[in-house]
Write an enzyme that holds these catalytic residues in place. Structure first.
Site, PDB file in Angstrom:
ATOM      1  N   LEU A 151       0.839  -1.199   0.000  1.00 46.81           N
ATOM      2  CA  LEU A 151       0.000   0.000   0.000  1.00 46.81           C
ATOM      3  C   LEU A 151       0.874   1.248   0.000  1.00 46.81           C
ATOM      4  O   LEU A 151       1.781   1.354   0.820  1.00 46.81           O
ATOM      5  CB  LEU A 151      -0.870   0.020   1.257  1.00 46.81           C
ATOM      6  N   PHE A 247       7.994   5.205 -11.311  1.00 42.17           N
ATOM      7  CA  PHE A 247       9.074   5.433 -10.336  1.00 42.17           C
ATOM      8  C   PHE A 247      10.359   5.824 -11.046  1.00 42.17           C
ATOM      9  O   PHE A 247      11.421   5.239 -10.838  1.00 42.17           O
ATOM     10  CB  PHE A 247       9.232   4.218  -9.406  1.00 42.17           C
ATOM     11  N   CYS A 258       8.839   3.888   4.666  1.00 42.10           N
ATOM     12  CA  CYS A 258       9.042   2.515   4.175  1.00 42.10           C
ATOM     13  C   CYS A 258      10.358   2.302   3.445  1.00 42.10           C
ATOM     14  O   CYS A 258      11.095   1.377   3.762  1.00 42.10           O
ATOM     15  CB  CYS A 258       7.884   2.128   3.262  1.00 42.10           C
ATOM     16  N   LYS A 261      13.640   2.430   5.557  1.00 43.83           N
ATOM     17  CA  LYS A 261      13.611   1.319   6.525  1.00 43.83           C
ATOM     18  C   LYS A 261      13.813  -0.033   5.819  1.00 43.83           C
ATOM     19  O   LYS A 261      14.619  -0.849   6.241  1.00 43.83           O
ATOM     20  CB  LYS A 261      12.255   1.367   7.237  1.00 43.83           C
ATOM     21  N   ARG A 325       7.801  11.515   8.067  1.00 38.77           N
ATOM     22  CA  ARG A 325       8.847  10.544   8.383  1.00 38.77           C
ATOM     23  C   ARG A 325       9.862  10.448   7.242  1.00 38.77           C
ATOM     24  O   ARG A 325       9.497  10.265   6.088  1.00 38.77           O
ATOM     25  CB  ARG A 325       8.225   9.172   8.673  1.00 38.77           C
TER      26      ARG A 325
HETATM   27  C1  UGA Z   1       6.006   2.652  -0.657  1.00 39.89           C
HETATM   28  C2  UGA Z   1       5.654   1.721  -1.834  1.00 39.89           C
HETATM   29  O1  UGA Z   1       5.350   2.493  -3.005  1.00 39.89           O
HETATM   30  C3  UGA Z   1       4.461   0.821  -1.495  1.00 39.89           C
HETATM   31  O2  UGA Z   1       4.234  -0.105  -2.544  1.00 39.89           O
HETATM   32  C4  UGA Z   1       4.769   0.064  -0.192  1.00 39.89           C
HETATM   33  O3  UGA Z   1       3.710  -0.784   0.196  1.00 39.89           O
HETATM   34  C5  UGA Z   1       5.016   1.078   0.911  1.00 39.89           C
HETATM   35  O4  UGA Z   1       6.159   1.885   0.537  1.00 39.89           O
HETATM   36  C6  UGA Z   1       5.286   0.283   2.178  1.00 39.89           C
HETATM   37  O5  UGA Z   1       6.312  -0.429   2.236  1.00 39.89           O
HETATM   38  O6  UGA Z   1       4.421   0.266   3.069  1.00 39.89           O
HETATM   39  P1  UGA Z   1       5.100   5.046   0.191  1.00 39.89           P
HETATM   40  O7  UGA Z   1       6.321   5.055   1.055  1.00 39.89           O
HETATM   41  O8  UGA Z   1       3.781   5.368   0.787  1.00 39.89           O
HETATM   42  O9  UGA Z   1       4.925   3.588  -0.497  1.00 39.89           O
HETATM   43  O10 UGA Z   1       5.333   6.126  -0.946  1.00 39.89           O
HETATM   44  P2  UGA Z   1       5.755   6.156  -2.487  1.00 39.89           P
HETATM   45  O11 UGA Z   1       4.644   6.687  -3.268  1.00 39.89           O
HETATM   46  O12 UGA Z   1       6.329   4.867  -2.899  1.00 39.89           O
HETATM   47  O13 UGA Z   1       6.900   7.285  -2.462  1.00 39.89           O
HETATM   48  C7  UGA Z   1       8.121   7.096  -1.744  1.00 39.89           C
HETATM   49  C8  UGA Z   1       9.074   8.231  -2.009  1.00 39.89           C
HETATM   50  O14 UGA Z   1       9.640   8.131  -3.312  1.00 39.89           O
HETATM   51  C9  UGA Z   1       8.460   9.634  -1.932  1.00 39.89           C
HETATM   52  O15 UGA Z   1       9.326  10.468  -1.186  1.00 39.89           O
HETATM   53  C10 UGA Z   1       8.382  10.089  -3.365  1.00 39.89           C
HETATM   54  O16 UGA Z   1       8.490  11.481  -3.503  1.00 39.89           O
HETATM   55  C11 UGA Z   1       9.589   9.390  -3.964  1.00 39.89           C
HETATM   56  N1  UGA Z   1       9.501   9.165  -5.412  1.00 39.89           N
HETATM   57  C12 UGA Z   1       8.557   8.329  -5.921  1.00 39.89           C
HETATM   58  C13 UGA Z   1      10.421   9.779  -6.262  1.00 39.89           C
HETATM   59  O17 UGA Z   1      11.314  10.546  -5.830  1.00 39.89           O
HETATM   60  N2  UGA Z   1      10.350   9.523  -7.612  1.00 39.89           N
HETATM   61  C14 UGA Z   1       9.420   8.683  -8.141  1.00 39.89           C
HETATM   62  O18 UGA Z   1       9.422   8.489  -9.364  1.00 39.89           O
HETATM   63  C15 UGA Z   1       8.495   8.087  -7.272  1.00 39.89           C
END
Ligand code: UGA
Length: 445
Positions: A151, A247, A258, A261, A325
């Site tokens: 999620l 991504f 997430c 960690k 976080r």
């Molecule tokens: C992430 C995963 O996407 C989920 O599939 C997973 O279940 C979750 O961790 C978890 O382990 O519980 P989340 O941390 O909520 O979800 O957020 P994301 O949308 O994945 O974004 C993470 C970070 O990556 C953000 O800081 C976002 O700005 C950055 N990001 C994302 C980028 O810098 N570039 C991208 O192309 C995509």
């Protein structure tokens, strides 16, 4: 239609409430147990402990099928018990499983066969340890299944109800089948595995998503040196069906509870087993450096940052959440403060006052940019799309925008009278306004 079951959930946190709410939406009865009385009382009153789109509606719509409780004995009615407690990193970078062990301590004593299902992200090998712990407590009739969550914050309800896949790892085939049946009304491929593989799928997925981001961030950094545009490069590369477009957005680095960690837990897990996971070491380091590159971009235009006023726009680790976080904003804000800059922050929902002491948190965007020598876009909130306005330009002391998320159009921003620096986009060194063109010399100490 799948059969309706009674589902117990350990933990009324973000994963637990999404899991409980969505299983109720699928027609199951749900008992959510948490140890914090205020949280249980708030949920009973229909109040949300955090911001997650659609969740409040899902919980309200299925109110008669969801019960909240402090009393673990009430979970004796459940056929299946989902463990949705937090697994924060310890000082060594391993996952802290103490909340998982507490859930085991609180397992209801009942003669019926219950299934314990791990939703929380845990190191590979946890299932084996839990099974041993169950046996040591004489709970051999309790089955164990690994069913990791995928999620993403801000999209969690959709991710639960319309997943790319459902992963079910089990020691006993029948237990895996029982869990698969809970999702009978969801149209998604089910991947059946052994326990260790299910645990690894979750860690590997997050590690690979982080790797993609660190990769495109390094490509962006090289683009800056050779005059290429990472936005065009990412599009051209991502259209290869073997690679895909997701991504692949360059920026100030990944954050959230997430990725950091889980990537570090996987690296640690490998290390503990005698394998040095070099690639992940680099993925983490690239991300740390990426957050700090904003400082050099500011210095390029402003020289020393001591006494300069910098607006940090967006604090949450990504839009549509108030979650701070591991947010890049905290590293950027702290670095600016350490350089002696005056930091003014703005975010539509996140509050960083207790984490960025010394910064001024402003309630409006205009207030944050007033008198600023530069504005830095850190989170791609929609409200920031119109940043390059006449009003903002007039309010700022110098019209300089560092776009840490490549949210704005460089041409339009420059035409609106701003000096603009994105990430991995052709630099504005020949286009800066006179007032941002001449950096002061840095005094070496
Ligand atoms: C992430 C995963 O996407 C989920 O599939 C997973 O279940 C979750 O961790 C978890 O382990 O519980 P989340 O941390 O909520 O979800 O957020 P994301 O949308 O994945 O974004 C993470 C970070 O990556 C953000 O800081 C976002 O700005 C950055 N990001 C994302 C980028 O810098 N570039 C991208 O192309 C995509």
């Amino acid at each position: 239609m799948g059969e309706s079951r009674t589902i117990g959930v350990f933990g009324a946190g973000w994963v637990g409430l999404v899991t409980g709410g969505c299983f109720a939406e699928l027609g199951h009865r749900v008992i959510v147990r948490d140890v914090v009385p205020e949280r249980v009382a708030a949920l009973e009153a229909g109040l949300m402990p955090f911001h997650e789109p659609e969740l409040q509606e899902v919980l309200a719509r299925n109110r008669e099928r969801i019960r909240y409780t402090l009393d673990a004995h009430e979970l004796a009615d459940a056929d299946v018990l989902f463990v949705c407690v937090q697994t924060p990193p310890t000082y060594s970078g391993d996952a802290d499983l103490s909340f998982v062990w507490t859930a085991l301590d609180d397992l209801p004593r009942t003669e019926r066969r219950q299934l314990l299902v791990m939703k929380s992200t845990v190191p590979v090998g946890t299932g084996e340890k839990v099974r041993a712990a169950l046996e040591a407590r004489g709970l051999t009739h309790v089955g164990y299944v690994s069913n990791p969550e995928f999620l993403a914050e801000g999209n969690a309800v959709r991710d639960f109800l319309h997943p790319d896949r459902i992963v079910v790892g089990a020691f006993d085939e029948r237990d895996g089948t029982a869990i698969e049946e809970l999702y009978a009304n969801i149209d998604a491929p089910v991947v059946r595995t052994d326990i260790a593989s299910a645990e690894m799928i979750k860690l590997a997925a997050n590690a690979f998503l982080s790797t993609r981001i660190s990769f495109i961030n390094e490509i962006a950094n090289v683009c800056e040196l050779v005059g290429a545009d990472v936005e065009q490069v990412a599009k051209g590369v991502g259209l290869d069906h073997r690679l895909g477009p997701h991504f692949f957005r360059a920026g100030v680095g990944w954050g959230g509870s997430c990725f950091g960690k889980d990537v570090s837990a996987l690296k640690q897990l490998a290390g503990n087993s005698g394998y040095h996971f070099q690639l992940l070491a680099a993925v983490i380091e690239v991300n740390e450096l990426q957050k700090r590159r904003v400082i050099a971009k500011l210095e390029k235009h402003l020289g020393r940052l001591r006494g300069k006023t910098i607006a940090v726009l967006g604090l949450a680790f990504k839009p549509n959440t108030d979650d701070l976080r591991d947010a890049p904003s905290l590293v950027i804000g702290s670095r600016l403060l350490a350089e002696g800059a005056l930091v003014r922050t703005w975010d539509p929902v996140a509050d960083a006052r207790d984490r960025l002491r010394g910064a001024t948190q402003c309630s409006t965007l205009l207030e944050a940019v007033t008198g600023a020598d530069a504005a830095v876009v850190v989170t791609e909130w929609d409200d920031l799309r119109g940043l390059a306005s006449e009003e903002v330009r007039a309010a700022m002391a110098r019209p300089l925008i560092i776009d840490g998320r490549n949210l704005l159009d460089p041409g339009e921003t420059r035409r609106a009278g701003f000096a603009y620096e994105g990430i991995g986009r052709p630099s504005s060194q020949f286009e800066t306004l006179p007032e941002t063109a001449e950096p002061e010399r840095k005094v070496s100490s």
